[in-house]
Design a protein around this motif. Structure first.
Motif, mmCIF file in Angstrom:
data_model
loop_
_atom_site.group_PDB
_atom_site.id
_atom_site.type_symbol
_atom_site.label_atom_id
_atom_site.label_comp_id
_atom_site.label_asym_id
_atom_site.label_seq_id
_atom_site.Cartn_x
_atom_site.Cartn_y
_atom_site.Cartn_z
ATOM 1 N N TRP A 28 0.831 -1.194 0.000
ATOM 2 C CA TRP A 28 0.000 0.000 0.000
ATOM 3 C C TRP A 28 0.871 1.251 0.000
ATOM 4 C CZ3 TRP A 28 -5.083 -0.553 -0.637
ATOM 5 C CH2 TRP A 28 -5.708 -1.714 -0.207
ATOM 6 N N LYS A 35 -4.819 4.667 3.080
ATOM 7 C CA LYS A 35 -4.016 3.815 2.223
ATOM 8 C C LYS A 35 -4.477 4.031 0.789
ATOM 9 C CE LYS A 35 -3.263 -0.091 5.346
ATOM 10 N NZ LYS A 35 -3.547 -1.528 5.523
ATOM 11 N N GLN A 36 -3.515 3.960 -0.147
ATOM 12 C CA GLN A 36 -3.859 4.095 -1.552
ATOM 13 C C GLN A 36 -3.365 2.879 -2.309
ATOM 14 O OE1 GLN A 36 -2.454 7.660 -3.424
ATOM 15 N NE2 GLN A 36 -3.762 7.360 -5.205
ATOM 16 N N CYS A 37 -4.238 2.329 -3.127
ATOM 17 C CA CYS A 37 -3.918 1.143 -3.921
ATOM 18 C C CYS A 37 -2.878 1.508 -4.992
ATOM 19 C CB CYS A 37 -5.189 0.619 -4.588
ATOM 20 S SG CYS A 37 -4.893 -0.767 -5.714
ATOM 21 N N GLU A 39 -2.246 -0.158 -7.637
ATOM 22 C CA GLU A 39 -2.720 -0.581 -8.954
ATOM 23 C C GLU A 39 -3.681 0.430 -9.582
ATOM 24 O OE1 GLU A 39 -1.957 -3.386 -10.866
ATOM 25 O OE2 GLU A 39 -0.339 -3.534 -9.404
ATOM 26 N N CYS A 40 -4.703 0.852 -8.829
ATOM 27 C CA CYS A 40 -5.733 1.716 -9.422
ATOM 28 C C CYS A 40 -5.818 3.094 -8.779
ATOM 29 C CB CYS A 40 -7.094 1.029 -9.353
ATOM 30 S SG CYS A 40 -7.787 0.935 -7.679
ATOM 31 N N HIS A 44 -8.416 4.158 0.670
ATOM 32 C CA HIS A 44 -9.110 3.337 1.650
ATOM 33 C C HIS A 44 -8.719 3.730 3.067
ATOM 34 C CE1 HIS A 44 -10.226 0.789 -1.695
ATOM 35 N NE2 HIS A 44 -8.955 0.808 -2.070
ATOM 36 N N GLU A 50 -7.775 -5.148 1.420
ATOM 37 C CA GLU A 50 -8.014 -5.414 0.003
ATOM 38 C C GLU A 50 -8.611 -4.165 -0.621
ATOM 39 O OE1 GLU A 50 -10.954 -8.149 -2.756
ATOM 40 O OE2 GLU A 50 -10.366 -8.904 -0.788
ATOM 41 N N CYS A 51 -8.248 -3.891 -1.867
ATOM 42 C CA CYS A 51 -8.805 -2.738 -2.571
ATOM 43 C C CYS A 51 -10.243 -3.041 -2.976
ATOM 44 C CB CYS A 51 -7.965 -2.416 -3.804
ATOM 45 S SG CYS A 51 -8.618 -1.037 -4.773
ATOM 46 N N TRP A 56 -7.203 -5.620 -5.597
ATOM 47 C CA TRP A 56 -5.785 -5.862 -5.343
ATOM 48 C C TRP A 56 -5.541 -6.116 -3.861
ATOM 49 C CZ3 TRP A 56 -2.364 -3.230 -2.198
ATOM 50 C CH2 TRP A 56 -1.015 -3.580 -2.353
ATOM 51 N N ARG A 57 -4.608 -7.019 -3.569
ATOM 52 C CA ARG A 57 -4.163 -7.302 -2.197
ATOM 53 C C ARG A 57 -2.650 -7.306 -2.185
ATOM 54 N NH1 ARG A 57 -7.298 -11.563 1.147
ATOM 55 N NH2 ARG A 57 -9.429 -11.041 0.652
#
Length: 61
Positions: A28, A35-37, A39-40, A44, A50-51, A56-57
């Motif tokens: 993350w 938290k920011q993913c 991937e996309c 959060h 998990e996003c 994504w995890r």
């Protein structure tokens, strides 16, 4: 003459790391208390595992 493929690691990761890019496990991205993913870019709460946008995890460590 052809050479045998390198089976020590992922050739794509080797290509990127040779050019200064990080290729280790992704985690993350954190900013303030969110938290920011990676991937996309979905944002959060700090307790997310998990996003909820793309699923994504982070890799198990």
């Amino acid at each position: 003459m052809a050479t045998a493929p390198n089976t020590d690691g992922d050739p794509f990761d080797e290509f990127l790391s040779a050019r200064g890019h990080e290729t280790g496990p992704t985690d993350w991205e954190e900013s303030y208390n969110k938290k920011q993913c990676p991937e996309c870019g979905g944002v959060h709460d700090a307790d997310a595992s998990e996003c909820s946008v793309c699923g994504w995890r982070p890799a198990a460590q």
